[in-house]
Design an enzyme around this catalytic site. Structure first.
Site, PDB file in Angstrom:
ATOM      1  N   LYS A  76       0.852  -1.190   0.000  1.00  0.00           N
ATOM      2  CA  LYS A  76       0.000   0.000   0.000  1.00  0.00           C
ATOM      3  C   LYS A  76       0.888   1.241   0.000  1.00  0.00           C
ATOM      4  O   LYS A  76       1.881   1.298   0.742  1.00  0.00           O
ATOM      5  CB  LYS A  76      -0.918  -0.004   1.235  1.00  0.00           C
ATOM      6  CG  LYS A  76      -1.927   1.142   1.246  1.00  0.00           C
ATOM      7  CD  LYS A  76      -2.918   1.055   2.413  1.00  0.00           C
ATOM      8  CE  LYS A  76      -3.917   2.201   2.393  1.00  0.00           C
ATOM      9  NZ  LYS A  76      -4.902   2.153   3.502  1.00  0.00           N
ATOM     10  N   SER A 151      -9.988   2.394   2.487  1.00  0.00           N
ATOM     11  CA  SER A 151      -9.061   3.114   1.644  1.00  0.00           C
ATOM     12  C   SER A 151      -8.039   2.222   0.934  1.00  0.00           C
ATOM     13  O   SER A 151      -7.425   2.662  -0.036  1.00  0.00           O
ATOM     14  CB  SER A 151      -8.308   4.133   2.495  1.00  0.00           C
ATOM     15  OG  SER A 151      -7.465   3.472   3.432  1.00  0.00           O
ATOM     16  N   SER A 175     -10.459   0.100   6.697  1.00  0.00           N
ATOM     17  CA  SER A 175      -9.815   0.144   5.377  1.00  0.00           C
ATOM     18  C   SER A 175      -9.144  -1.132   4.897  1.00  0.00           C
ATOM     19  O   SER A 175      -8.713  -1.195   3.752  1.00  0.00           O
ATOM     20  CB  SER A 175      -8.789   1.273   5.328  1.00  0.00           C
ATOM     21  OG  SER A 175      -9.459   2.475   5.109  1.00  0.00           O
TER      22      SER A 175
HETATM   23  N1  GLN Z   1     -13.528   4.755   5.622  1.00  0.00           N
HETATM   24  C1  GLN Z   1     -13.026   5.253   6.870  1.00  0.00           C
HETATM   25  C2  GLN Z   1     -12.606   6.683   6.689  1.00  0.00           C
HETATM   26  O1  GLN Z   1     -12.853   7.215   5.683  1.00  0.00           O
HETATM   27  C3  GLN Z   1     -11.870   4.414   7.335  1.00  0.00           C
HETATM   28  C4  GLN Z   1     -10.638   4.633   6.573  1.00  0.00           C
HETATM   29  C5  GLN Z   1      -9.498   3.811   7.045  1.00  0.00           C
HETATM   30  O2  GLN Z   1      -9.677   2.805   7.722  1.00  0.00           O
HETATM   31  N2  GLN Z   1      -8.296   4.266   6.730  1.00  0.00           N
HETATM   32  O3  GLN Z   1     -12.030   7.284   7.536  1.00  0.00           O
END
Ligand code: GLN
Length: 485
Positions: A76, A151, A175
């Site tokens: 990532k 994400s 995410s």
């Molecule tokens: N979707 C959540 C957010 O937008 C979690 C994102 C994540 O886990 N990095 O913050």
């Protein structure tokens, strides 16, 4: 080759059926052939990958290889990689080449794993659909008109399409688990503090945790094991020995107590997802598990508390991006203030700015008690809910997401609806617990994810439970038609 498990690949390498260089070449060719449709990889590091694979081949022939030696993976783009751009999905870091490796990067290098490239992601890991990336959205390999989740959408889509057998991710509110669910693969986020955050670009430091994506729990166990461990450079790292996750996979689950929180099966849950989870629960019962209903009474407060805590922390973490020390700088600034304002104004995207504003507001003198302090108190209640549940059950089970993958653009203009796609995953981060998502069938032709949550340090148990389920089912072996054979 791309359908083999990690242990089959490791065996093949040792038996000389193929070399690590050949293995890297075959996955690089898949990336080249298929990624234009998916946009899941933002940087391909072919040359470095082949060099690392060559070194792995040498280790293999010298007999000093470990299980991941010579195995390709995608990383990532939130983990710093020395000499390779780390852009974190943002224009702000589009030109940023970290001068050092994140601890996770280093650990995987030391294990001899071969990095093929860096994966697309929501900007600074803020999002649930991969649509906030500066590099454009990632497409879901099961339906190119749909999102892969976020994400870590690039990592999830790439593994689902078998562009790499393994990928790293990070999970602040879901995410890893949410994109794993929407792409039909396995994803695990360990207990907070298990994986070092050193060199992992910070979003919300008290919630961020690295973890692993793979087709199966058995494969994810190997990657996670290599990523975990105490790191003195991360003050929240846990000084506890890492278990050999892969050694406990076959343990029996007879008598395992599974709790189904009634709050996770109510309003808003898609009936097709509910039906798949129901079937999976039956499967666990056949394997000897004992299922009972439980309650996590403060569940509905998790999303609101998270959207105070996470923005508050990000507003502080992202203040280092000022156009001075590294990253994007605007053209011809008039003075220092103009430099700050335009560099940040031009370098950050809309979602990141929204979070910085919410966070700054929540932390400001007049509102701190009303929002930030209150959210921290709610966080404590959520932790207590889990503590009570784990006094009665070993594992909590539910759907990972309320729906299957949604259409690109469908929720992009409505942040609150978007935020609700993490409704079942966020509480786990607020409590710092380990959680994972595994494929559990399809609804309307799209993958459904099953969410397993364990008590602190129960990664080994989670992987074992997931593995036993995967031995009895074959959902995790399904590959989207366009990316098969
Ligand atoms: N979707 C959540 C957010 O937008 C979690 C994102 C994540 O886990 N990095 O913050």
């Amino acid at each position: 080759m791309f359908q083999k498990t990690i242990s089959e690949l490791a065996k093949g390498l040792r038996a000389g059926e193929f070399s690590s260089v050949e293995l890297a070449q075959s996955f690089l060719a898949r990336i080249q052939a298929h990624d234009p449709q998916l946009n899941s990889v933002v940087t391909v590091t072919a040359e470095a990958a082949l060099a690392a694979a060559g070194a792995a081949d040498e280790r293999l022939s010298n007999g000093d290889a470990v299980l991941l030696t010579g195995i390709p993976y995608l990383h990532k783009d939130i983990f710093c990689t020395e000499g390779v751009r780390t852009a974190c999905g943002s224009r702000m870091l589009d030109s940023f080449e970290a001068p050092y490796d994140a601890t996770v990067t280093l650990k995987l290098k030391e294990a001899g794993a071969v990095m093929l490239g860096k994966t697309n992601m929501d900007e600074f890991a803020m999002g649930s659909s991969n649509e906030t990336s500066f590099y454009g959205p990632v497409k879901n390999p099961w339906d190119l008109e749909r999102v892969p989740g976020g994400s870590s959408g690039g990592s999830a889509a790439a593994v689902a399409a078998r562009l790499a057998p393994l990928a790293t991710g990070t999970d602040t509110g879901g995410s890893i688990r949410q994109p794993a669910a929407l792409c039909g693969i396995t994803g695990i986020k360990p207990t907070y503090g298990r994986v070092s955050r050193y060199g992992m670009i910070a979003f919300a430091s008290s919630l961020d945790q690295g973890g692993a994506f793979a087709a199966s729990a058995a494969d994810a166990a190997l990657l996670l094991e290599a990523m975990c461990g105490f790191d003195e450079r991360d003050s929240t790292s846990l000084d506890r020995p890492v278990e050999a996750y892969s050694e406990r996979l076959d343990d029996g689950i007879d008598g395992l107590r599974i709790g189904l929180p009634k709050e996770y099966f109510g309003e808003g849950l898609d009936p097709g997802v509910a039906a798949a989870i129901d079937t999976a629960v039956g499967e666990f019962e056949k394997l000897g598990a004992v299922v009972r209903d439980i309650s996590l009474p403060n569940s509905s407060l998790a999303v609101p508390a998270y959207y105070v805590v996470a923005p508050a922390e990000c507003s502080s973490n992202l203040s280092r991006m000022d156009g001075v020390r590294f990253g994007y700088r605007c053209e011809d600034p008039r003075d220092l203030e103009d430099l700050y304002m335009r560099s940040r104004g031009e370098g950050f995207g809309a979602e990141v700015k929204r979070r910085i504003m919410v966070g700054t507001y929540a932390l400001s003198a007049g509102y701190y008690d009303a929002y930030y302090l209150k959210a921290q108190q709610v966080r404590r209640l959520i932790r207590e809910d889990f503590a009570q549940a784990f006094a009665e059950v070993d594992i909590i089970l539910g759907p990972t997401t309320p729906t299957t993958a949604f259409k690109l653009g469908e929720k992009a203009d409505d942040p609150v609806t978007m935020y609700l796609s993490d409704i079942y995953t966020i509480a786990v981060n607020l409590a710092g617990l380990p959680g994972m998502s595994i494929p559990a069938g399809f609804a309307g032709g799209l993958p459904v994810g099953l969410h397993l949550v364990g008590d602190y340090f129960a990664e080994s148990r989670l992987l074992n439970v997931a593995h036993r389920y995967q031995q009895a089912t074959d959902w995790h072996t399904r590959v989207p038609a366009a990316f098969g054979a």
